[in-house]
Motif scaffolding. Structure first.
Motif, PDB file in Angstrom:
ATOM      1  N   PHE A  24      10.483 -13.829  10.103  1.00  0.00           N
ATOM      2  CA  PHE A  24       9.584 -14.340   9.073  1.00  0.00           C
ATOM      3  C   PHE A  24       8.318 -14.767   9.796  1.00  0.00           C
ATOM      4  O   PHE A  24       8.307 -15.776  10.492  1.00  0.00           O
ATOM      5  CB  PHE A  24      10.209 -15.525   8.328  1.00  0.00           C
ATOM      6  CG  PHE A  24      11.417 -15.129   7.518  1.00  0.00           C
ATOM      7  CD1 PHE A  24      11.301 -14.192   6.498  1.00  0.00           C
ATOM      8  CD2 PHE A  24      12.653 -15.681   7.777  1.00  0.00           C
ATOM      9  CE1 PHE A  24      12.412 -13.818   5.750  1.00  0.00           C
ATOM     10  CE2 PHE A  24      13.767 -15.300   7.035  1.00  0.00           C
ATOM     11  CZ  PHE A  24      13.647 -14.370   6.022  1.00  0.00           C
TER      12      PHE A  24
ATOM     13  N   LYS B  39      21.744 -12.713   3.150  1.00  0.00           N
ATOM     14  CA  LYS B  39      20.714 -12.219   2.224  1.00  0.00           C
ATOM     15  C   LYS B  39      20.423 -10.739   2.457  1.00  0.00           C
ATOM     16  O   LYS B  39      20.196  -9.993   1.514  1.00  0.00           O
ATOM     17  CB  LYS B  39      19.431 -13.032   2.381  1.00  0.00           C
ATOM     18  CG  LYS B  39      19.506 -14.380   1.682  1.00  0.00           C
ATOM     19  CD  LYS B  39      18.164 -15.074   1.710  1.00  0.00           C
ATOM     20  CE  LYS B  39      18.194 -16.323   0.843  1.00  0.00           C
ATOM     21  NZ  LYS B  39      16.929 -17.066   0.937  1.00  0.00           N
ATOM     22  N   ILE B  40      20.416 -10.329   3.710  1.00  0.00           N
ATOM     23  CA  ILE B  40      20.153  -8.920   3.994  1.00  0.00           C
ATOM     24  C   ILE B  40      21.341  -8.060   3.562  1.00  0.00           C
ATOM     25  O   ILE B  40      21.186  -7.051   2.886  1.00  0.00           O
ATOM     26  CB  ILE B  40      19.845  -8.710   5.497  1.00  0.00           C
ATOM     27  CG1 ILE B  40      18.501  -9.362   5.833  1.00  0.00           C
ATOM     28  CG2 ILE B  40      19.823  -7.220   5.841  1.00  0.00           C
ATOM     29  CD1 ILE B  40      18.175  -9.411   7.304  1.00  0.00           C
TER      30      ILE B  40
ATOM     31  N   GLY C 176      20.734 -18.402  11.508  1.00  0.00           N
ATOM     32  CA  GLY C 176      20.466 -17.104  10.891  1.00  0.00           C
ATOM     33  C   GLY C 176      21.588 -16.611   9.985  1.00  0.00           C
ATOM     34  O   GLY C 176      21.563 -15.468   9.545  1.00  0.00           O
TER      35      GLY C 176
ATOM     36  N   THR D 266      11.589 -15.895   0.769  1.00  0.00           N
ATOM     37  CA  THR D 266      11.652 -16.119   2.216  1.00  0.00           C
ATOM     38  C   THR D 266      12.402 -17.388   2.569  1.00  0.00           C
ATOM     39  O   THR D 266      12.657 -17.652   3.727  1.00  0.00           O
ATOM     40  CB  THR D 266      10.236 -16.211   2.806  1.00  0.00           C
ATOM     41  OG1 THR D 266       9.485 -17.132   2.021  1.00  0.00           O
ATOM     42  CG2 THR D 266       9.574 -14.865   2.833  1.00  0.00           C
ATOM     43  N   THR D 267      12.753 -18.166   1.560  1.00  0.00           N
ATOM     44  CA  THR D 267      13.429 -19.426   1.883  1.00  0.00           C
ATOM     45  C   THR D 267      14.924 -19.255   1.836  1.00  0.00           C
ATOM     46  O   THR D 267      15.429 -18.435   1.101  1.00  0.00           O
ATOM     47  CB  THR D 267      13.027 -20.543   0.911  1.00  0.00           C
ATOM     48  OG1 THR D 267      13.050 -20.020  -0.401  1.00  0.00           O
ATOM     49  CG2 THR D 267      11.655 -21.039   1.251  1.00  0.00           C
TER      50      THR D 267
ATOM     51  N   LYS E 106      15.348  -9.306  11.891  1.00  0.00           N
ATOM     52  CA  LYS E 106      14.517  -9.861  10.815  1.00  0.00           C
ATOM     53  C   LYS E 106      13.687 -11.009  11.356  1.00  0.00           C
ATOM     54  O   LYS E 106      14.202 -11.882  12.055  1.00  0.00           O
ATOM     55  CB  LYS E 106      15.409 -10.378   9.672  1.00  0.00           C
ATOM     56  CG  LYS E 106      14.641 -10.958   8.502  1.00  0.00           C
ATOM     57  CD  LYS E 106      14.034  -9.855   7.646  1.00  0.00           C
ATOM     58  CE  LYS E 106      13.202 -10.426   6.501  1.00  0.00           C
ATOM     59  NZ  LYS E 106      12.566  -9.358   5.707  1.00  0.00           N
TER      60      LYS E 106
ATOM     61  N   GLU F   1      10.124 -10.566  -2.138  1.00  0.00           N
ATOM     62  CA  GLU F   1      11.272 -11.162  -1.444  1.00  0.00           C
ATOM     63  C   GLU F   1      11.130 -12.673  -1.409  1.00  0.00           C
ATOM     64  O   GLU F   1      10.033 -13.196  -1.310  1.00  0.00           O
ATOM     65  CB  GLU F   1      11.315 -10.645  -0.003  1.00  0.00           C
ATOM     66  CG  GLU F   1      11.706  -9.204   0.087  1.00  0.00           C
ATOM     67  CD  GLU F   1      11.904  -8.787   1.528  1.00  0.00           C
ATOM     68  OE1 GLU F   1      11.559  -9.559   2.430  1.00  0.00           O
ATOM     69  OE2 GLU F   1      12.417  -7.685   1.729  1.00  0.00           O
TER      70      GLU F   1
ATOM     71  N   VAL G 118      14.327 -14.463  13.344  1.00  0.00           N
ATOM     72  CA  VAL G 118      15.546 -15.081  12.829  1.00  0.00           C
ATOM     73  C   VAL G 118      16.778 -14.316  13.294  1.00  0.00           C
ATOM     74  O   VAL G 118      17.769 -14.900  13.713  1.00  0.00           O
ATOM     75  CB  VAL G 118      15.512 -15.166  11.290  1.00  0.00           C
ATOM     76  CG1 VAL G 118      16.773 -15.831  10.760  1.00  0.00           C
ATOM     77  CG2 VAL G 118      14.287 -15.955  10.837  1.00  0.00           C
TER      78      VAL G 118
ATOM     79  N   THR H 181      22.468 -17.512   6.814  1.00  0.00           N
ATOM     80  CA  THR H 181      22.061 -17.222   5.446  1.00  0.00           C
ATOM     81  C   THR H 181      21.173 -15.986   5.379  1.00  0.00           C
ATOM     82  O   THR H 181      21.302 -15.170   4.469  1.00  0.00           O
ATOM     83  CB  THR H 181      21.360 -18.449   4.826  1.00  0.00           C
ATOM     84  OG1 THR H 181      22.300 -19.520   4.796  1.00  0.00           O
ATOM     85  CG2 THR H 181      20.883 -18.170   3.416  1.00  0.00           C
ATOM     86  N   THR H 182      20.286 -15.827   6.358  1.00  0.00           N
ATOM     87  CA  THR H 182      19.439 -14.633   6.400  1.00  0.00           C
ATOM     88  C   THR H 182      20.305 -13.379   6.492  1.00  0.00           C
ATOM     89  O   THR H 182      20.040 -12.385   5.812  1.00  0.00           O
ATOM     90  CB  THR H 182      18.480 -14.708   7.605  1.00  0.00           C
ATOM     91  OG1 THR H 182      17.717 -15.914   7.491  1.00  0.00           O
ATOM     92  CG2 THR H 182      17.543 -13.522   7.641  1.00  0.00           C
ATOM     93  N   THR H 183      21.352 -13.439   7.325  1.00  0.00           N
ATOM     94  CA  THR H 183      22.253 -12.292   7.444  1.00  0.00           C
ATOM     95  C   THR H 183      22.877 -11.966   6.089  1.00  0.00           C
ATOM     96  O   THR H 183      22.895 -10.806   5.658  1.00  0.00           O
ATOM     97  CB  THR H 183      23.369 -12.592   8.466  1.00  0.00           C
ATOM     98  OG1 THR H 183      22.776 -13.050   9.672  1.00  0.00           O
ATOM     99  CG2 THR H 183      24.201 -11.357   8.745  1.00  0.00           C
TER     100      THR H 183
END
Lengths: 267, 315
Positions: free
Chosen positions: B18, B52-53, B46, A266-267, B16, A264, B23, B48-50
């Motif tokens: 890290f 990405k998931i 958060g 991570t950035t 999620k 994955e 995040v 972009t993380t959302t």
């Protein structure tokens, strides 16, 4: 368990061919990379044959001098062409990783490995072009191989195996690199390895510890095999040792690359 | 098939981290098909993380996440076949031309040569890139690159499209072009999941908005619903002289006075009835008003109120 429907089937061959086309197009659009990759071994060839060749040739024990040294060094330069090419592979992989395009590929329904195989096949084509040019220059500066058609075919096949192995290693190196600069530096040891083997001078002229390393490192049997094939000499055990090394490097590089690609971000 | 009742995106208890850094701290989302859902938040909230998931780039630590009816972890391939993603950083091949990039996508979607060619040409026209079609992408402007990026996403006719800050860094004109493109897509039945830090953008495009702050959703609703949750609507009256200002203040009582601009701010919900009352109060006493303007809270007020209580208190 869900049964994969028709639409969800993967097409690794077709996707790899598409990715290969992409890499070939990039090669055509960015010719300075190809030129640089060819220039390096050519410069080394000219340097070693014309500047150092007279003296080094005398040291080989024969009477040939510069002409004899040209025959001695050509296989090492040919191998150096392959290592220069894979430096290019690592750089273009790192460029892909730095741009968003890999993220796009990852969110698409395509055979995952095709992104990597596209680079591998593209680099094989690049190596074939570079090797042709460098061999032609070597012939111009006095390289006189004695191999017949069969010998040349064996050389081509052997070089394909060596390139395939080293390219997979470079695909992994390109992926572990955090930047394009790192990617161009990481394969450096591979570029230097022919010097620490039988590439430029016979290993028995080296100090003991270095000689031990030189005789057991993978590039020495590879260079000796090339030399034997090009000059129509007996292969001895070197061919098998070299091919075993290639298989190990290819497998290691492939597994490492696959693992890196699956991780994955991570950035 | 229950395709039409099924939400395009449904997440419950999404988490999620890290390392030690949390995040996303338990997020629930439901996006009906054919709508625009906007996730609003500051940098690092958060968003972009959302994305990405939801787009299978990374896995959630916990939670049930389904996109286009498929689980993002167990059926990632089915999700990938249904979605398109245009990220914050353009995912285009800079060495290739715009047309090459589109043809590459067509090949990866296994369109036939003729179809791929037609699709590429069509999208180049639609996104106003026809003139630059055969130039390398490295020569494109930011707006052109972003349009190409979105065009590449559309080659596979995705049913759910993720747009992660699609207009960040674009000039106002390119931003408006992008908005129009999004509206056209939705008209065609596509579901859009949009992240943005521009409240105006969410207000313009989104059917529903969720405000993400420090890994939690602190509010969700339509733009109107969110605005209604925040006090701050008022009518601003400007007068020609202090006499008018004084007279008006005597009549209206609870109004805040701006001496230097000779204006009064009268709390109001902005409805016609309250305006009528206000105007007749002033009219009865023959108080001259130079200018009257109605202010409703905008999403900026909502955003600031919900994500940082200190800032609002300071205002």
């Amino acid at each position: 368990m869900t049964t994969p429907s028709q639409a969800l089937r993967f097409h690794p061959l077709r996707d790899s061919a598409t990715m290969l086309r992409r890499n070939l197009k990039r090669m055509v659009r960015y010719p300075s990379m190809t030129v640089t990759l060819i220039a390096m071994p050519v410069v080394f060839l000219l340097l070693f044959v014309y500047v150092l060749g007279g003296t080094l040739g005398a040291g080989l024990g024969g009477s040939g001098g510069r002409a004899e040294y040209a025959n001695y060094v050509a296989p090492a330069i040919i191998l150096m062409t392959v290592t220069a090419t894979i430096q290019g592979t690592a750089i273009s992989i790192a460029m892909d990783m730095a741009e968003g395009i890999i993220a796009r590929f990852r969110t698409m329904h395509i055979a995952r490995v095709s992104v990597l195989t596209g680079h591998v096949l593209g680099s094989m084509v690049q190596a074939a072009i570079s090797l042709t040019v460098v061999t032609a220059v070597a012939l111009l500066v006095g390289f006189r191989p004695t191999a017949g058609l069969g010998g040349w075919l064996a050389v081509a096949g052997f070089l394909a195996a060596v390139t395939f192995a080293l390219v997979w290693l470079a695909v992994a190196l390109g992926q572990v690199s955090k930047s394009v600069e790192t990617a161009s530096n990481l394969p450096m040891p591979l570029v230097l390895l022919p010097f620490l083997g039988s590439g430029f001078v016979p290993t028995d002229s080296m100090p003991t510890a270095l000689r031990w390393f030189a005789e057991y490192q993978p590039f020495t049997p590879i260079i000796e095999t090339l030399r034997a094939l090009l000059m129509s000499k007996p292969l001895g055990p070197n061919a098998w040792i070299a091919l075993t090394w290639c298989a190990l490097i290819a497998l290691g590089g492939y597994l490492w690359s696959k693992r890196l690609y699956a991780r994955e971000t991570t950035t | 098939m229950t395709t039409h009742s099924r939400p395009a995106i449904a997440a419950t208890g999404l988490r999620k981290s890290f390392g030690d850094h949390v995040v996303l701290d338990g997020i629930d989302l439901t996006v009906p098909q054919g709508t625009v859902f906007s996730l609003l938040g500051a940098n690092g909230a958060g968003k972009t993380t959302t994305v990405k998931i939801l787009s299978t780039l990374i896995g959630p630590d916990a939670g049930d996440v389904r996109v286009a009816g498929h689980d993002v972890v167990r059926e990632a391939d089915a999700v990938r076949a249904a979605i398109g993603v245009t990220g914050q950083f353009s995912a285009v091949d800079n060495l290739l031309t715009g047309r090459d990039n589109l043809r590459l996508m067509a090949d990866l979607h296994h369109l036939t040569r003729a179809d791929g060619k037609r699709r590429a040409t069509g999208l180049l026209d639609q996104f106003d890139l026809a003139d630059a079609a055969d130039k390398p992408v490295s020569t494109y402007s930011g707006g052109m690159r972003r349009r190409l990026d979105l065009a590449m996403t559309l080659v596979g006719s995705p049913r759910v499209i993720f747009l992660d800050e699609p207009t960040t860094g674009l000039d106002p004109r390119s931003r408006r072009d992008m908005w129009q493109i999004v509206r056209d897509l939705v008209a065609g039945g596509v579901t859009i999941f949009l992240t943005t830090q521009y409240l105006e953008e969410a207000d313009e495009l989104a059917d529903r908005i969720a405000v993400l702050d420090k890994g939690r959703i602190v509010a969700e609703g339509t733009a109107e619903e969110l605005k209604r949750r925040i006090p701050g609507g008022h009518v601003r009256l400007r007068f020609a002289d202090t006499d008018g200002l004084d007279a008006a203040q005597r009549v209206l009582g609870q109004a805040s006075r701006e001496n230097d601009t000779l204006a009064l701010r009268v709390p109001s919900d902005g409805s016609l009835r309250s305006l009528k009352t206000l105007i007749s109060l002033l009219d009865d006493r023959a108080i001259e008003v130079d200018e009257l303007s109605v202010h409703t809270p905008d999403l900026d007020d909502v955003f600031l109120a919900l994500t940082d209580t200190r800032k609002v208190a300071a205002q």
